[in-house]
Design a protein around this motif. Sequence first.
Motif, PDB file in Angstrom:
ATOM      1  N   ARG A   1      44.496 -91.326  -5.080  1.00  0.00           N
ATOM      2  CA  ARG A   1      45.549 -90.406  -5.522  1.00  0.00           C
ATOM      3  C   ARG A   1      46.741 -91.168  -6.112  1.00  0.00           C
ATOM      4  NH1 ARG A   1      45.140 -84.933  -2.825  1.00  0.00           N
ATOM      5  NH2 ARG A   1      43.001 -84.937  -2.110  1.00  0.00           N
TER       6      ARG A   1
ATOM      7  N   LEU B   1      45.839 -92.098  -9.585  1.00  0.00           N
ATOM      8  CA  LEU B   1      45.883 -90.954 -10.495  1.00  0.00           C
ATOM      9  C   LEU B   1      47.253 -90.286 -10.565  1.00  0.00           C
ATOM     10  CD1 LEU B   1      42.451 -89.429  -9.529  1.00  0.00           C
ATOM     11  CD2 LEU B   1      43.058 -90.347 -11.769  1.00  0.00           C
ATOM     12  N   ASN B   2      48.232 -90.894  -9.894  1.00  0.00           N
ATOM     13  CA  ASN B   2      49.585 -90.359  -9.936  1.00  0.00           C
ATOM     14  C   ASN B   2      49.770 -89.039  -9.209  1.00  0.00           C
ATOM     15  OD1 ASN B   2      52.200 -90.956 -10.911  1.00  0.00           O
ATOM     16  ND2 ASN B   2      51.218 -91.732 -12.760  1.00  0.00           N
ATOM     17  N   LEU B   3      48.843 -88.683  -8.345  1.00  0.00           N
ATOM     18  CA  LEU B   3      49.022 -87.468  -7.548  1.00  0.00           C
ATOM     19  C   LEU B   3      49.978 -87.757  -6.394  1.00  0.00           C
ATOM     20  CD1 LEU B   3      45.348 -86.137  -7.325  1.00  0.00           C
ATOM     21  CD2 LEU B   3      47.220 -85.145  -8.637  1.00  0.00           C
ATOM     22  N   ILE B   4      49.964 -89.000  -5.951  1.00  0.00           N
ATOM     23  CA  ILE B   4      50.857 -89.449  -4.881  1.00  0.00           C
ATOM     24  C   ILE B   4      51.641 -90.645  -5.406  1.00  0.00           C
ATOM     25  CG2 ILE B   4      50.861 -90.641  -2.639  1.00  0.00           C
ATOM     26  CD1 ILE B   4      48.628 -88.838  -1.721  1.00  0.00           C
ATOM     27  N   THR B   5      52.935 -90.647  -5.130  1.00  0.00           N
ATOM     28  CA  THR B   5      53.769 -91.766  -5.577  1.00  0.00           C
ATOM     29  C   THR B   5      53.765 -92.856  -4.507  1.00  0.00           C
ATOM     30  OG1 THR B   5      55.179 -90.130  -6.625  1.00  0.00           O
ATOM     31  CG2 THR B   5      56.073 -92.346  -6.449  1.00  0.00           C
TER      32      THR B   5
ATOM     33  N   ARG C   1      51.995 -91.977 -17.767  1.00  0.00           N
ATOM     34  CA  ARG C   1      51.073 -91.104 -17.029  1.00  0.00           C
ATOM     35  C   ARG C   1      50.104 -90.356 -17.954  1.00  0.00           C
ATOM     36  NH1 ARG C   1      51.365 -85.849 -15.813  1.00  0.00           N
ATOM     37  NH2 ARG C   1      50.070 -85.166 -14.076  1.00  0.00           N
TER      38      ARG C   1
ATOM     39  N   LEU D   1      46.332 -81.564 -12.241  1.00  0.00           N
ATOM     40  CA  LEU D   1      47.315 -82.658 -12.321  1.00  0.00           C
ATOM     41  C   LEU D   1      46.688 -84.024 -12.556  1.00  0.00           C
ATOM     42  CD1 LEU D   1      49.866 -81.469  -9.630  1.00  0.00           C
ATOM     43  CD2 LEU D   1      50.001 -81.241 -12.099  1.00  0.00           C
ATOM     44  N   THR D   2      45.361 -84.071 -12.603  1.00  0.00           N
ATOM     45  CA  THR D   2      44.731 -85.330 -13.012  1.00  0.00           C
ATOM     46  C   THR D   2      44.369 -85.270 -14.498  1.00  0.00           C
ATOM     47  OG1 THR D   2      42.638 -84.471 -12.171  1.00  0.00           O
ATOM     48  CG2 THR D   2      43.826 -86.009 -10.760  1.00  0.00           C
TER      49      THR D   2
ATOM     50  N   ARG E   1      53.853 -82.340 -15.436  1.00  0.00           N
ATOM     51  CA  ARG E   1      54.118 -81.495 -14.272  1.00  0.00           C
ATOM     52  C   ARG E   1      55.224 -80.492 -14.578  1.00  0.00           C
ATOM     53  NH1 ARG E   1      53.785 -84.058  -8.246  1.00  0.00           N
ATOM     54  NH2 ARG E   1      51.939 -85.327  -8.512  1.00  0.00           N
TER      55      ARG E   1
ATOM     56  N   LYS F   1      58.421 -84.100  -7.776  1.00  0.00           N
ATOM     57  CA  LYS F   1      58.478 -85.200  -6.804  1.00  0.00           C
ATOM     58  C   LYS F   1      57.371 -85.097  -5.755  1.00  0.00           C
ATOM     59  CE  LYS F   1      62.313 -86.940  -8.417  1.00  0.00           C
ATOM     60  NZ  LYS F   1      62.238 -88.167  -9.177  1.00  0.00           N
ATOM     61  N   LYS F   2      56.681 -83.989  -5.751  1.00  0.00           N
ATOM     62  CA  LYS F   2      55.756 -83.682  -4.659  1.00  0.00           C
ATOM     63  C   LYS F   2      54.491 -84.546  -4.698  1.00  0.00           C
ATOM     64  CE  LYS F   2      53.551 -79.585  -2.774  1.00  0.00           C
ATOM     65  NZ  LYS F   2      53.527 -78.142  -2.779  1.00  0.00           N
ATOM     66  N   ASP F   3      54.083 -85.028  -3.528  1.00  0.00           N
ATOM     67  CA  ASP F   3      52.780 -85.682  -3.406  1.00  0.00           C
ATOM     68  C   ASP F   3      51.710 -84.608  -3.256  1.00  0.00           C
ATOM     69  OD1 ASP F   3      53.701 -88.274  -3.552  1.00  0.00           O
ATOM     70  OD2 ASP F   3      53.870 -88.527  -1.384  1.00  0.00           O
ATOM     71  N   ILE F   4      50.671 -84.720  -4.078  1.00  0.00           N
ATOM     72  CA  ILE F   4      49.583 -83.729  -3.996  1.00  0.00           C
ATOM     73  C   ILE F   4      48.557 -84.257  -2.992  1.00  0.00           C
ATOM     74  CG2 ILE F   4      47.845 -82.425  -5.310  1.00  0.00           C
ATOM     75  CD1 ILE F   4      50.738 -81.792  -6.157  1.00  0.00           C
ATOM     76  N   LYS F   5      48.630 -83.730  -1.797  1.00  0.00           N
ATOM     77  CA  LYS F   5      47.742 -84.210  -0.732  1.00  0.00           C
ATOM     78  C   LYS F   5      46.607 -83.248  -0.453  1.00  0.00           C
ATOM     79  CE  LYS F   5      51.507 -85.007   1.767  1.00  0.00           C
ATOM     80  NZ  LYS F   5      52.373 -85.293   2.910  1.00  0.00           N
TER      81      LYS F   5
END
Lengths: 300, 275
Positions: free
Chosen positions: A48, A51-55, A72, B101-102, B107, B270-274
């Motif tokens: 993640r 893939l930039n889903l998580i910083t 990105r 988002l991939t 965003r 800013k959100k992490d996509i978990k």
Amino acid sequence: MEQILIAKNLRKSFGDVEAVSNVDLTVFKGDIYGFLGPNGSGKSTTIRMILNLITPDEGEVFLFGQSNANHRKEVLRRIGSLIERPDFYNYLSAYQNLELLARYSGLKLSRKEIVEKLEIVDLHERADSKVKTFSQGMKQRLGIAQTLLHDPDLIILDEPVNGLDPQGIKDIRNLILHLNQTFGKTLIVSSHILREMELIANRMVVISKGKVIVEGEVLTLLESERQKLILITDNITSATTLLSQKFPHIIFERNKLDELIADLSAHEIPLINKELVNAGIGVKQLLVRNSLEDYFLHVT
Amino acid sequence: MIQLEFQKLFRRGMTYIGFIAILLFVLVIQIGMFVEGQKLLDFLIKSLSDVFLLEGKLINNYTVSYIILNSLWIHIPILVAIVAGDMVSGEAGRGTFRLLLTRPVSRAKLLTAKYITAQAYAAMLVLFLMFMSMVVGRLFFDTGDMIVLMNTINIFDSSDVMWRFTAAFAYGAVGMWVVTGLAFLFSTLATNSLGPVIGSMSILILFTIMSNFSIGIFEVIKPFLFTTYLGGWQLFFDDPVDWKQIIHATGIMALHISVLYFISLYIFTKKDIKS
């Protein structure tokens, strides 16, 4: 060889839990890169971050020579990915899902082009069926089809064989090899199913508790390991005595099945066979186990 | 991207719940008023009849539409919140954010498209309410002069009514946009759509109580609460219309709509996509 992905010193914590710690990765063009680790080891978090889903809290990811944080959109244009479960809009058909996702990517693909992607994963005959009618294996294949929409250079598949039956696993394995060998795609495939990685990956990283344990060529890593020999002869007592005399540095153990077990280096195996044959002891079976599973259990 | 969001929205059954609910509510009120309306009105204006000579049919489409407006501004926020609350959290819950988002999509653009779509949906609900009360209502009732009982008794000539309804519905739409913005903001924080609906409705109820209680501390914050202005559509049925108050109220609500958008945008980018 061209480096497609370089991850440097990635670190990510969720609250007090450090999910990923100082992870470095390098993926080369044309690799099928196995991303191995038990559940909860930090594989998905790392993917993640790629893939930039998580910083990440620290560290950087470079894809195709560009930072994924600063470029990105440019890097995502060259990546197709399937992260964990293949979740789709269940109320839409396979075709509609792919058309929608293509348009989000800024592509206007014709029906023919979309059906061609479905054909690669053998779903073209179900193009107009609603996804809610699909089995897990079909969804997984549709997940791979959506990674191909924009003809990416790098495909990232996170646990692609999770929840599949043996036939489904085989189908996905063949598909991954097909994408690599026929279309020249670079793939990163994460899994906790080691047997699958052994069959497809040429390079791998093993990650445990958020840390990289080892990274390199699968064959080199396996060759560097000691081998486990399982020997069945027509005279186990004589064989044990002989081998213990000839190879005093090796411990030979006789198990309940009258097999002789020993841990040794690869070069010693033909020597053992030769000694037994010269002594007239019949070798019924000589098994060498050096699987990724053994390796994985050893290093983690 | 807005077009894609609309496509997704209108291919889902849940989207139509709001329209069906309004259809049923309005029809029930219209049929009820058609059958028993005159008795109800007679009861309400009994004291007036003793003083004034009232001629003609006072139960007409305008009167019924006014009654519908009064009763439905309570229900529409829930209908709006059901869809707005699902706009972001629904994607997170279904896991489809990972797909979106991939892809090479911004965003900020994605969230803005969703925000506009949610607001357009709220506007459509209000338009549908207007259509049901003003157009479908004509199947049951004639038009005529309109009597409005507020602090004073206002009787509007039939030629002076239509613009007031149009303006009242437009003002009502602005109020619903604030509710939409609120549900949307909660949606960016959640991974299921129930939380945002409950959250936004709780805020709506809390703020409404604060707006209606005349207690010292509430008086201080009352001018800043959007709920203070939600019922402002009634100002269009006053004579003369207090335009200054309407502009002020609309400005406060527009500020809410913008602030809620920017907070949602900040959280989402800013959100992490978990999930």
